[in-house]
Enzyme design. Sequence first.
Site, PDB file in Angstrom:
ATOM      1  N   TYR A  41       0.773  -1.250  -0.084  1.00 30.24           N
ATOM      2  CA  TYR A  41      -0.060  -0.233  -0.275  1.00 30.24           C
ATOM      3  C   TYR A  41       1.022   1.149   0.207  1.00 30.24           C
ATOM      4  O   TYR A  41       1.660   1.663   0.979  1.00 30.24           O
ATOM      5  CB  TYR A  41      -0.800  -0.055   1.232  1.00 30.24           C
ATOM      6  N   HIS A 108       0.402 -11.942   0.888  1.00 30.50           N
ATOM      7  CA  HIS A 108      -0.632 -11.162   0.102  1.00 30.50           C
ATOM      8  C   HIS A 108      -1.209 -11.842  -1.044  1.00 30.50           C
ATOM      9  O   HIS A 108      -2.573 -11.763  -1.186  1.00 30.50           O
ATOM     10  CB  HIS A 108      -0.126 -10.024  -0.307  1.00 30.50           C
ATOM     11  N   PRO A 188     -15.420  -4.868   2.411  1.00 30.79           N
ATOM     12  CA  PRO A 188     -16.815  -5.326   2.593  1.00 30.79           C
ATOM     13  C   PRO A 188     -17.870  -4.678   2.305  1.00 30.79           C
ATOM     14  O   PRO A 188     -18.903  -4.896   2.379  1.00 30.79           O
ATOM     15  CB  PRO A 188     -16.507  -5.400   4.264  1.00 30.79           C
ATOM     16  N   LEU A 189     -17.423  -3.237   1.820  1.00 29.02           N
ATOM     17  CA  LEU A 189     -18.361  -2.496   1.576  1.00 29.02           C
ATOM     18  C   LEU A 189     -18.470  -2.173  -0.305  1.00 29.02           C
ATOM     19  O   LEU A 189     -18.984  -1.297  -0.672  1.00 29.02           O
ATOM     20  CB  LEU A 189     -18.108  -0.677   1.762  1.00 29.02           C
ATOM     21  N   ARG A 191     -15.984  -1.664  -2.341  1.00 32.73           N
ATOM     22  CA  ARG A 191     -15.178  -0.554  -2.468  1.00 32.73           C
ATOM     23  C   ARG A 191     -15.903   0.650  -2.571  1.00 32.73           C
ATOM     24  O   ARG A 191     -15.874   1.592  -3.289  1.00 32.73           O
ATOM     25  CB  ARG A 191     -14.314  -1.021  -3.943  1.00 32.73           C
ATOM     26  N   GLY A 192     -17.110   0.696  -1.824  1.00 28.76           N
ATOM     27  CA  GLY A 192     -17.989   1.627  -1.538  1.00 28.76           C
ATOM     28  C   GLY A 192     -19.284   1.602  -2.203  1.00 28.76           C
ATOM     29  O   GLY A 192     -20.322   2.188  -1.854  1.00 28.76           O
ATOM     30  N   PHE A 193     -19.568   0.654  -3.135  1.00 26.58           N
ATOM     31  CA  PHE A 193     -20.813   0.349  -3.831  1.00 26.58           C
ATOM     32  C   PHE A 193     -21.922   0.006  -2.878  1.00 26.58           C
ATOM     33  O   PHE A 193     -23.020   0.832  -3.181  1.00 26.58           O
ATOM     34  CB  PHE A 193     -20.411  -0.753  -4.937  1.00 26.58           C
TER      35      PHE A 193
HETATM   36  N1  NAP Z   1      -5.875  -8.576   0.794  1.00 22.67           N
HETATM   37  C1  NAP Z   1      -6.133  -7.812  -0.185  1.00 22.67           C
HETATM   38  O1  NAP Z   1      -5.853  -8.335  -1.349  1.00 22.67           O
HETATM   39  C2  NAP Z   1      -6.915  -6.378  -0.249  1.00 22.67           C
HETATM   40  C3  NAP Z   1      -7.563  -5.814  -1.253  1.00 22.67           C
HETATM   41  C4  NAP Z   1      -8.164  -4.745  -0.970  1.00 22.67           C
HETATM   42  C5  NAP Z   1      -8.334  -4.080   0.240  1.00 22.67           C
HETATM   43  N2  NAP Z   1      -7.711  -4.755   1.337  1.00 22.67           N
HETATM   44  C6  NAP Z   1      -8.186  -4.227   2.671  1.00 22.67           C
HETATM   45  O2  NAP Z   1      -9.160  -4.274   2.847  1.00 22.67           O
HETATM   46  C7  NAP Z   1      -9.569  -2.867   3.449  1.00 22.67           C
HETATM   47  C8  NAP Z   1     -10.932  -2.409   3.075  1.00 22.67           C
HETATM   48  O3  NAP Z   1     -11.369  -2.691   1.812  1.00 22.67           O
HETATM   49  P1  NAP Z   1     -11.441  -1.447   0.718  1.00 22.67           P
HETATM   50  O4  NAP Z   1     -10.831  -0.314   1.199  1.00 22.67           O
HETATM   51  O5  NAP Z   1     -10.831  -1.892  -0.656  1.00 22.67           O
HETATM   52  O6  NAP Z   1     -12.938  -1.262   0.356  1.00 22.67           O
HETATM   53  P2  NAP Z   1     -14.476  -1.170   1.157  1.00 22.67           P
HETATM   54  O7  NAP Z   1     -14.075  -0.925   2.778  1.00 22.67           O
HETATM   55  O8  NAP Z   1     -15.532  -2.293   0.851  1.00 22.67           O
HETATM   56  O9  NAP Z   1     -14.688   0.370   0.585  1.00 22.67           O
HETATM   57  C9  NAP Z   1     -14.100   1.416   1.009  1.00 22.67           C
HETATM   58  C10 NAP Z   1     -14.333   2.793   0.075  1.00 22.67           C
HETATM   59  O10 NAP Z   1     -15.878   2.971   0.891  1.00 22.67           O
HETATM   60  C11 NAP Z   1     -15.676   4.218   1.298  1.00 22.67           C
HETATM   61  N3  NAP Z   1     -16.459   4.314   2.667  1.00 22.67           N
HETATM   62  C12 NAP Z   1     -16.094   3.639   3.790  1.00 22.67           C
HETATM   63  N4  NAP Z   1     -17.021   3.999   4.717  1.00 22.67           N
HETATM   64  C13 NAP Z   1     -17.962   4.411   4.212  1.00 22.67           C
HETATM   65  C14 NAP Z   1     -19.262   5.015   4.777  1.00 22.67           C
HETATM   66  N5  NAP Z   1     -19.734   4.664   5.811  1.00 22.67           N
HETATM   67  N6  NAP Z   1     -20.065   5.650   3.909  1.00 22.67           N
HETATM   68  C15 NAP Z   1     -19.627   6.203   2.563  1.00 22.67           C
HETATM   69  N7  NAP Z   1     -18.469   5.431   1.935  1.00 22.67           N
HETATM   70  C16 NAP Z   1     -17.651   5.042   2.741  1.00 22.67           C
HETATM   71  C17 NAP Z   1     -14.307   4.816   1.280  1.00 22.67           C
HETATM   72  O11 NAP Z   1     -14.199   6.220   1.256  1.00 22.67           O
HETATM   73  P3  NAP Z   1     -13.311   7.164   1.819  1.00 22.67           P
HETATM   74  O12 NAP Z   1     -11.778   6.313   1.431  1.00 22.67           O
HETATM   75  O13 NAP Z   1     -13.335   8.219   1.192  1.00 22.67           O
HETATM   76  O14 NAP Z   1     -12.977   7.046   3.340  1.00 22.67           O
HETATM   77  C18 NAP Z   1     -13.598   3.876   0.116  1.00 22.67           C
HETATM   78  O15 NAP Z   1     -13.798   4.791  -0.941  1.00 22.67           O
HETATM   79  C19 NAP Z   1      -8.625  -1.989   2.481  1.00 22.67           C
HETATM   80  O16 NAP Z   1      -8.421  -0.691   3.385  1.00 22.67           O
HETATM   81  C20 NAP Z   1      -7.280  -2.878   2.771  1.00 22.67           C
HETATM   82  O17 NAP Z   1      -6.777  -2.761   4.090  1.00 22.67           O
HETATM   83  C21 NAP Z   1      -7.210  -6.291   1.096  1.00 22.67           C
END
Ligand code: NAP
Length: 312
Positions: A41, A108, A188-189, A191-193
């Site tokens: 990252y 990873h 889990p969100l 990616r925001g969708f």
């Molecule tokens: N192991 C892997 O290969 C892998 C791959 C991807 C991710 N990850 C890990 O998993 C974590 C979570 O996944 P992710 O960040 O990809 O996706 P996510 O948690 O599904 O979604 C993140 C997105 O949702 C937005 N968001 C979060 N809370 C919100 C709310 N309450 N209301 C409106 N929008 C909201 C965030 O906005 P903002 O950014 O503007 O706050 C960001 O754009 C990552 O941070 C990372 O540590 C691991």
Amino acid sequence: MGLGCMGMSQSYGPADEAESIATLHRAIELGCTFLDTAEVYGPFTNEDLLGRALAGKRDQVMIATKFGFNFEGGKSHGTNSRPEHIREAIDASLKRLRTDHIDLLYQHRVDRHVPIEDVAGTVSDLVKQGKVRFFGLSEASVTNIRRAHAVHPVSALQSEYSLWERNLERDVIPVLHELKIGLVPFSPLGRGFLTGEVKRAEEYPEDDFRRNDPRYQGANYDANVKAAQAVRDIALGLHATPGQIALAWLLHKGDHVVPIPGTKRRKYLEENVAAAAITLDDAKMKALDDALAPEKISGPRYNEKMMGLIDR
Ligand SMILES: NC(=O)c1ccc[n+]([C@@H]2O[C@H](COP(=O)([O-])OP(=O)(O)OC[C@H]3O[C@@H](n4cnc5c(N)ncnc54)[C@H](OP(=O)(O)O)[C@@H]3O)[C@@H](O)[C@H]2O)c1
């Protein structure tokens, strides 16, 4: 509920460092102390940010980080889980994180050129040395989970799992139950969708991950917005937000499930943590399961190149 820190350094638009650090501190105040990062990252800058933000607070959190890539010219460049590379990567992660131990260390991505037994053995040595507490895998197949677990106990699998991405349900989750391995759903969100605050792929800036996420593109986007209407409807009835319903759905899947919603803002963090208090009855769980069943969701979760790194 944990906190995904990736967005503080990449993927979802510009981050304000002061707000990111305030978000980390607020997470600790709220008891949301399972923090997820990775060397890739940034690369490197996310671990460095955590290291600085957690000065004097290290013992209040669980740090999870990941290894497994080569780097060239400041960019990741293919997988690398050779034992000597893992050892070097972990020493560098410890330095950036300004700590003497990593609580949970994940590979990873599975490296097709290195037997998983060698990876598990190397992490096992790091555990014996006190540099690492627990071993995890990310996006590993059932075969590799079993092979790794036979060498050193796998404590957690971190893979994409959410209302709209259910690929783990058939084969992987039963094996996690059998071997008593925790599940850390990433994105889990969606990616925001799933929060409802989304745009079509082409409306995101060039460097935003969602521009290249097929689920956000064209007709896929339209079909997926339609499927996610059920999340918005249930949220309305419970005076919650759609994102909170998506997180509550995961938490209702079992005590071994620990989602790590990602955010770089206190406002979203507070909303996400509050989702742990929401109760979904069986009828609502079923309605959500059905409305976003795999056949209702359009488009793969990665483009072809990134899908090539997934171990299936
Ligand atoms: N192991 C892997 O290969 C892998 C791959 C991807 C991710 N990850 C890990 O998993 C974590 C979570 O996944 P992710 O960040 O990809 O996706 P996510 O948690 O599904 O979604 C993140 C997105 O949702 C937005 N968001 C979060 N809370 C919100 C709310 N309450 N209301 C409106 N929008 C909201 C965030 O906005 P903002 O950014 O503007 O706050 C960001 O754009 C990552 O941070 C990372 O540590 C691991």
